[in-house]
Design a protein around this motif. Sequence first.
Motif, PDB file in Angstrom:
ATOM      1  N   TYR A   2       7.804   5.766  -4.689  1.00  0.00           N
ATOM      2  CA  TYR A   2       6.730   6.630  -5.203  1.00  0.00           C
ATOM      3  C   TYR A   2       6.679   7.942  -4.435  1.00  0.00           C
ATOM      4  O   TYR A   2       6.601   9.021  -5.035  1.00  0.00           O
ATOM      5  CB  TYR A   2       5.390   5.910  -5.103  1.00  0.00           C
ATOM      6  N   GLU A  57      -4.600  -2.616  -0.765  1.00  0.00           N
ATOM      7  CA  GLU A  57      -5.361  -1.480  -1.284  1.00  0.00           C
ATOM      8  C   GLU A  57      -5.861  -0.567  -0.176  1.00  0.00           C
ATOM      9  O   GLU A  57      -6.441   0.482  -0.452  1.00  0.00           O
ATOM     10  CB  GLU A  57      -6.557  -1.973  -2.102  1.00  0.00           C
ATOM     11  N   TYR A  80       0.815  -1.216   0.000  1.00  0.00           N
ATOM     12  CA  TYR A  80       0.000   0.000   0.000  1.00  0.00           C
ATOM     13  C   TYR A  80       0.848   1.266   0.000  1.00  0.00           C
ATOM     14  O   TYR A  80       0.597   2.198  -0.779  1.00  0.00           O
ATOM     15  CB  TYR A  80      -0.927  -0.001   1.225  1.00  0.00           C
ATOM     16  N   THR A 104      -8.581  12.326  -3.092  1.00  0.00           N
ATOM     17  CA  THR A 104      -8.567  11.146  -3.954  1.00  0.00           C
ATOM     18  C   THR A 104      -7.892   9.952  -3.294  1.00  0.00           C
ATOM     19  O   THR A 104      -7.762   8.891  -3.915  1.00  0.00           O
ATOM     20  CB  THR A 104      -7.848  11.465  -5.280  1.00  0.00           C
ATOM     21  N   GLY A 105      -7.450  10.106  -2.051  1.00  0.00           N
ATOM     22  CA  GLY A 105      -6.806   9.020  -1.331  1.00  0.00           C
ATOM     23  C   GLY A 105      -7.753   8.346  -0.356  1.00  0.00           C
ATOM     24  O   GLY A 105      -8.968   8.284  -0.570  1.00  0.00           O
ATOM     25  N   ARG A 138       3.350   1.472  -3.500  1.00  0.00           N
ATOM     26  CA  ARG A 138       2.888   1.457  -4.890  1.00  0.00           C
ATOM     27  C   ARG A 138       2.461   2.859  -5.335  1.00  0.00           C
ATOM     28  O   ARG A 138       2.208   3.740  -4.504  1.00  0.00           O
ATOM     29  CB  ARG A 138       1.743   0.464  -5.074  1.00  0.00           C
ATOM     30  N   GLU A 139       2.397   3.032  -6.617  1.00  0.00           N
ATOM     31  CA  GLU A 139       2.096   4.355  -7.180  1.00  0.00           C
ATOM     32  C   GLU A 139       0.603   4.627  -7.106  1.00  0.00           C
ATOM     33  O   GLU A 139      -0.158   4.298  -8.014  1.00  0.00           O
ATOM     34  CB  GLU A 139       2.610   4.443  -8.619  1.00  0.00           C
ATOM     35  N   LYS A 140       0.211   5.236  -6.006  1.00  0.00           N
ATOM     36  CA  LYS A 140      -1.190   5.564  -5.780  1.00  0.00           C
ATOM     37  C   LYS A 140      -1.257   6.688  -4.767  1.00  0.00           C
ATOM     38  O   LYS A 140      -0.522   6.688  -3.779  1.00  0.00           O
ATOM     39  CB  LYS A 140      -1.955   4.346  -5.244  1.00  0.00           C
ATOM     40  N   GLU A 141      -2.120   7.652  -5.014  1.00  0.00           N
ATOM     41  CA  GLU A 141      -2.330   8.714  -4.017  1.00  0.00           C
ATOM     42  C   GLU A 141      -3.034   8.132  -2.805  1.00  0.00           C
ATOM     43  O   GLU A 141      -4.062   7.473  -2.924  1.00  0.00           O
ATOM     44  CB  GLU A 141      -3.160   9.853  -4.622  1.00  0.00           C
ATOM     45  N   LYS A 142      -2.469   8.385  -1.627  1.00  0.00           N
ATOM     46  CA  LYS A 142      -3.066   7.875  -0.401  1.00  0.00           C
ATOM     47  C   LYS A 142      -3.715   8.962   0.443  1.00  0.00           C
ATOM     48  O   LYS A 142      -4.626   8.709   1.222  1.00  0.00           O
ATOM     49  CB  LYS A 142      -2.011   7.171   0.470  1.00  0.00           C
TER      50      LYS A 142
END
Length: 365
Positions: free
Chosen positions: A118, A273, A34, A45-46, A37-41
């Motif tokens: 990231y 996730e 979590y 949008t997180g 990885r390349e994801k806004e947290k």
Amino acid sequence: MKNLLKEMIVNSPQDRISYHDYMEAVLYTPNIGYYVREKEKIGTTGDFYTSGNVGDAFGRALARWFIYLIKECGLPPRIIEIGAGDGKLAYDILAFIKETEPVLWSSLTYILVDSSPYHRKVQQERVGVFNQVAFMDSLENLPNVNGIVFSNELFDALPVHVIEMYKGALEEVFITVEEGHLVEIKEPLKNQDILNYLSKQNIMLNEKQRYEVPLKMIQEYEKIVSHIQSGVLLTIDYGYTEQEWKEPAHLQGSLRGYYQHKMMKKVLEYPGEMDLTSHIHFDTLIESGKNVNFSMEGLFQQNEFLLKTGILEELKDHQETDPFSKTAKRNRAIRGLIVPGGHSEYFRVLLQSKNLAEKVRLFPE
């Protein structure tokens, strides 16, 4: 991620893994964990917000205090942020210092430490324009420090072991697979490191009480303090004292998930996730600090700390009618940080120091 977890369980000696190993996998496995990885947290949008992402008031308040520590208390102009996330807080601190203190700015060093590739990429995009900034991926690369070291919601994101008192005996909670699903099982507590922690901290559980054991937190804290020769260490997070852990409201422990801004009690859902977090043990950090000659300067509610550092100086009178103007939004953010029931209600600030000159006042009068 589910396939990785099932493989870990199948390959384990007793077909189960600890909560610590589960959290380590789902949060920090390279490329798919979590936090890496390349994801806004953080943010809209997180999955969650931090104090530093609710406008710039929090960062400006910290910056104002850091300036005081450097100019009035004689600390070197070096600031190190451990677990800097998306770099938003660093940007607000740096922007304030650049705006208000050009002389200090010319000698400032600000180091962001973060293990996530990231996050380091996002940080570089946000604050890389400042020559004062350096980026590190590990505390191992951190030089011996004289200055200011701080973290904001670092320790709550570290893996924990989970134990429970059942019929007068301590059990550890493990994760296994049944009919293709991840489920909990309990076994008699045998982990000697956990037993040593409970004995050292004099922890006694009530019947059916769950408790998170923060062995990883201690390891990371000891890494941090081993690099600090002199200065202040600031820990901002949510957590309890050992006395508070005994209260009925906390008998089920604090391990939770956050997914799309919803709190999830079923922490085995959405592996990789979903953010997983637990409240930290402040008494453990205090005692660990004392063991290596850190002085306890105070454990504050976050709003109390912000008031002591002068956040009200950021409130501005204005006659604007636009509720979305920069001044109006900042004033609202400040009120949200200091009023009872606001964002600060859930957070505390632990202030520790080492080798400071006698009679140094760490807060302006």
